[in-house]
Each structure stands twice: as C-alpha cells, then as structure tokens.
Design an enzyme around this catalytic site. Structure first.
Site, PDB file in Angstrom:
ATOM      1  N   ASP A 280      -4.409  -0.263  -4.561  1.00 12.74           N
ATOM      2  CA  ASP A 280      -4.276  -0.666  -2.899  1.00 12.74           C
ATOM      3  C   ASP A 280      -5.049   0.406  -2.291  1.00 12.74           C
ATOM      4  O   ASP A 280      -5.620   1.665  -2.857  1.00 12.74           O
ATOM      5  CB  ASP A 280      -3.042  -0.785  -2.460  1.00 12.74           C
ATOM      6  CG  ASP A 280      -2.990  -0.990  -1.077  1.00 12.74           C
ATOM      7  OD1 ASP A 280      -3.821  -1.844  -0.681  1.00 12.74           O
ATOM      8  OD2 ASP A 280      -2.499  -0.372  -0.150  1.00 12.74           O
ATOM      9  N   SER A 281      -5.550   0.472  -1.110  1.00 11.09           N
ATOM     10  CA  SER A 281      -6.003   1.538  -0.370  1.00 11.09           C
ATOM     11  C   SER A 281      -5.137   2.848  -0.159  1.00 11.09           C
ATOM     12  O   SER A 281      -5.267   3.958   0.208  1.00 11.09           O
ATOM     13  CB  SER A 281      -6.450   1.000   0.977  1.00 11.09           C
ATOM     14  OG  SER A 281      -5.347   0.624   1.724  1.00 11.09           O
TER      15      SER A 281
ATOM     16  N   CYS B 264      -3.951  -5.471  -2.435  1.00 11.79           N
ATOM     17  CA  CYS B 264      -4.570  -5.160  -1.322  1.00 11.79           C
ATOM     18  C   CYS B 264      -5.235  -6.572  -0.646  1.00 11.79           C
ATOM     19  O   CYS B 264      -6.102  -7.051  -1.514  1.00 11.79           O
ATOM     20  CB  CYS B 264      -5.500  -4.016  -1.382  1.00 11.79           C
ATOM     21  SG  CYS B 264      -6.393  -3.808   0.051  1.00 11.79           S
TER      22      CYS B 264
ATOM     23  N   GLU C 106       1.128   3.894   7.173  1.00 10.63           N
ATOM     24  CA  GLU C 106       0.695   4.808   6.107  1.00 10.63           C
ATOM     25  C   GLU C 106       1.118   6.166   7.006  1.00 10.63           C
ATOM     26  O   GLU C 106       1.395   7.036   6.029  1.00 10.63           O
ATOM     27  CB  GLU C 106      -0.933   4.732   6.008  1.00 10.63           C
ATOM     28  CG  GLU C 106      -1.329   5.423   4.933  1.00 10.63           C
ATOM     29  CD  GLU C 106      -1.187   4.690   3.475  1.00 10.63           C
ATOM     30  OE1 GLU C 106      -1.496   5.459   2.539  1.00 10.63           O
ATOM     31  OE2 GLU C 106      -1.050   3.487   3.622  1.00 10.63           O
TER      32      GLU C 106
ATOM     33  N   HIS D  73       1.067  -3.891   3.218  1.00  7.64           N
ATOM     34  CA  HIS D  73       1.793  -2.530   3.906  1.00  7.64           C
ATOM     35  C   HIS D  73       2.803  -3.132   4.786  1.00  7.64           C
ATOM     36  O   HIS D  73       3.786  -2.649   4.827  1.00  7.64           O
ATOM     37  CB  HIS D  73       0.828  -1.852   4.900  1.00  7.64           C
ATOM     38  CG  HIS D  73       0.009  -0.813   4.304  1.00  7.64           C
ATOM     39  ND1 HIS D  73      -1.252  -1.230   3.439  1.00  7.64           N
ATOM     40  CD2 HIS D  73      -0.280   0.631   4.527  1.00  7.64           C
ATOM     41  CE1 HIS D  73      -1.663  -0.224   3.008  1.00  7.64           C
ATOM     42  NE2 HIS D  73      -1.038   0.948   3.703  1.00  7.64           N
TER      43      HIS D  73
END
Ligand code: DGL
Length: 278
Positions: A19-20, A82, A163, A197
């Site tokens: 994922d990022s 993601c 995040e 997320h």
C-alpha cells in the site's frame, strides 16, 4: 529439486502485501486472522504517500518496483492492498508478474460481492481522487448488476488525515461529516470504503448514519478471496505455528510508526527500504 520439495517451499513462501502507507495493514490484519500460518512481507510506500493524488503512470511505476521487491523476497502472492493502485495498476502488475505469483487487487472482490447483494440498490463509494477518477467500482458494479445505482465521491483529506494519526477526534469527525453529508451520498443503502485506510474510521462513519446502512470494508472480503485462490493453487501454508512477518517502509516517519502500533496492536519492527535510492 523434486516436485514435492518445490511445492513444499512454495506453500511456505510469504504473501506480499503493499500500500502507499498504513492502509494496507487493514488487509494484512484480515489475512493473518483468516490464515495465521501464513508469512507476510508488507511494504508501505510512505515516501510516495498519498497515491491518491498521483498520476496513473506514477502509481504504475511505484507498483512495479514494489512488486519486484516482493518477488525478490520470494512471495507466492502479491496483494495490491491499495485502491488507488488497484484501480490503475492491477492489469500492469498482473502482466508484469506473469504467473510467478498469484496477484490480487482490492477492487474486484468487492465489486463481485456488492453486485451479488440483491437488497442493495443505491451504492455510495468514497475513495481517493485516483480511485474515484478511475470509475472502477461504478463500472464494475453496473456491468454485473445494471439495476444498481452507484454514486462516487472523492474524499481526498481522509487518507492523509488517518496516516497522520488523526482519527476518533473532533477534527476527523468534522471532516467525515462534511463529506458524508454531500447530496451525492444522500439515499444510499450501502457505502463502500474504497480506500484501505478507511476501516480505521469505520466507527466514526457508522456513527454518522442514524439509519441502517451497510458499510463495506474490503479487508475480510479480500482475505477470503486470497484464501480461495491459494487453496485452488495448492499454495496454502500448512505449518502448525504462526508464520513470520516483515514490515518495510520507503520512508520511516514517527506518525507511521505510531499508527502502525495502534493498528496491529503490539510492537512491530519497521525496516526502512528506499527502493528508489540509486
Ligand atoms: N490506502 C490507499 C487506497 O486504498 C490510498 C491512500 C493514498 O495513498 O492516497 O486508496
């Protein structure tokens, strides 16, 4: 090596997940809950986060580099955990891997699931700009179930907010309520959390709705699909004890470390690996 040995080592090989940033941990967590004997190698591309604001070409290039890293680590499966990357890079990654590993995205399993739910008529989708621009959910669902209506809304502040560790507080509630009150999402009876997320703010999203609505989070659906694919390929780990876990990031930030701990409960050793350094 005999065929028996080859298949034994293939079964023991880790599952690669990327994922990022931390979002993919929601998927990693569901995979480990459903398949505790599996080993995983996780890569969070924190140096390039947020993917949702990047061009499709840039996301594809990141995805290929990370896929190579996971293959170099002997992964038997690559899970694109993601939505932004799944929406623009799934086909590219699949072609790049060409049979060296099982490849799974987070969009198709959810599209299949939601399309099959007879009671659901109006589907809302929230995700990053890249995911919403791709129209992958709306196209997928209406091609399988033309009677369903899909309204998609880009919610670009949510992933960076999470995040940064901003959830379950007044700031996150204000931002979430602002997005969910948009006219586009007014009469939906299901809401797809089209960003890995978002399960971290699932409760806050649920709290916004005073009526009964189905909130669809991809983690368990994707883990179940992966289990089925590994079983079909005779690739399920059959060891008795838990597998090993390694977590790599391309940029080590303290907020990432903090959120990771909150998320996967307990101490995680993060390894810094900048795949783009010459
Ligand atoms: N977790 C990612 C997704 O599912 C994206 C967050 C981002 O980097 O924009 O879309």
């Amino acid at each position: 090596m005999t065929a028996k040995k080859t298949s034994q080592s293939a079964k023991k090989a880790p599952i690669g997940i990327f994922d990022s940033g931390i979002g993919g941990l929601t998927v990693a967590d569901a995979i480990l809950k459903q398949m505790p004997a599996e080993s995983i190698v996780y890569f969070g591309d924190t140096a390039h986060m947020p993917y949702g604001e990047k061009s499709a070409d840039a996301i594809r290039a990141y995805a290929i580099r990370i896929t190579d890293f996971l293959l170099e680590n002997g992964c038997k499966a690559i899970v694109i955990a993601c939505n932004s990357a799944s929406s623009v890079a799934y086909e590219t990654v699949k072609q790049h891997v060409t049979g060296r590993a099982v490849v799974l995205d987070v969009i198709n399993p959810v599209v299949e699931k939601v399309s099959s739910l007879k009671k659901i008529q109006q589907v809302g989708v929230i995700g990053t700009r890249a995911t919403i621009r791709s129209n992958a959910y709306a196209q997928g669902i209406t091609s399988k179930a033309p009677e369903k209506k899909v309204s998609s809304l880009a919610t670009p502040l949510l992933a960076p907010m999470i995040e940064e560790g901003f959830f379950n507080n007044n700031i996150s509630r204000t931002i979430i309520n602002n997005y969910l009150s948009r006219p586009k999402l007014k009469n939906i009876d299901a809401l797809i959390l089209a960003c890995t997320h978002y399960p971290l703010i699932r409760k806050e999203i649920g709290d916004y709705y005073k009526r009964d609505i189905l909130i669809v989070d991809s983690a368990e659906i994707v883990a179940a699909k992966l289990h089925a694919m590994l079983k079909k390929g005779k690739l399920l780990a059959d060891r008795k004890k838990a597998g090993s876990k390694r977590f790599f990031v391309s940029d080590l930030t303290s907020s990432f470390e903090k959120s990771t701990r909150i998320f996967l409960k307990g101490k995680i050793k993060l390894e810094l690996r900048n795949l783009w350094k010459g």
